[in-house]
Enzyme design. Structure first.
Site, PDB file in Angstrom:
ATOM      1  CE1 TYR A  23      37.537  43.370  37.428  1.00 53.71           C
ATOM      2  CE2 TYR A  23      37.767  45.773  37.470  1.00 53.71           C
ATOM      3  CZ  TYR A  23      37.880  44.568  36.805  1.00 53.71           C
ATOM      4  OH  TYR A  23      38.341  44.547  35.511  1.00 53.71           O
ATOM      5  CG  HIS A 100      37.870  36.321  34.048  1.00 56.87           C
ATOM      6  ND1 HIS A 100      39.087  36.942  33.959  1.00 56.87           N
ATOM      7  CD2 HIS A 100      37.912  35.280  33.191  1.00 56.87           C
ATOM      8  CE1 HIS A 100      39.830  36.313  33.068  1.00 56.87           C
ATOM      9  NE2 HIS A 100      39.138  35.305  32.583  1.00 56.87           N
TER      10      HIS A 100
END
Ligand code: DHK
Length: 143
Positions: A23, A100
């Site tokens: 991430y 996302h």
């Protein structure tokens, strides 16, 4: 013009700490600041909200009915599980961009299915936090 609602779901408050190899190192505050800067370029504002609770996210979407012009949402893990979140997102009848940070299609099989994508106007995956900027820009030019 009403603001663009930027929603983040479960575990996204832990960005910067959570699996940085997946991430990245940016935080949720960085994402909100990026979304605000992007909207400001179009003289627009964002309303940002994060929760680890499905019900709180649904309540925020309900509160946005008639008060937001578009929704950017990273539903986190609820992407792959939540019919209730999908049902809530169609109520405001505004364009929705599903974001996302990671490329979910290059990850585990269970991340390949989204309950949200069929009701989204656009879907962005794998652009890191730049995906939020792209989503806000898209909505600013459309909604
Ligand atoms: C974030 C999550 O929390 C995961 O549950 C999704 C998404 C992917 C992201 O890439 O931003 O599967």
């Amino acid at each position: 013009m009403s603001p663009i609602l930027v929603l983040n779901g479960p575990n996204l408050n832990m960005l910067g700490i959570r699996q940085p190899e997946v991430y990245g190192s940016d935080t949720l505050d960085d994402i909100v600041a990026l979304a605000e800067r992007t909207a400001a370029r179009f003289d627009r504002e964002v309303a940002a909200f994060q929760s680890n609770s499905e019900g709180a996210l649904i309540d925020r979407i309900h509160a946005g009915h008639g008060a937001v012009s578009g929704i950017v949402i990273n539903p986190g893990g609820l992407t792959h599980t939540s019919v209730a979140l999908r049902d809530a997102l169609v109520i405001p009848e505004v364009p929705i961009v599903e974001v996302h940070i990671s490329n979910v299609h290059a990850r585990e099989e269970f991340r390949h299915h989204s309950y949200i994508s069929p009701i989204a106007t656009a879907v962005i995956a794998g652009m890191g936090i730049q995906g939020y900027a792209a989503a806000v820009e898209f909505l600013c030019t459309r909604a």
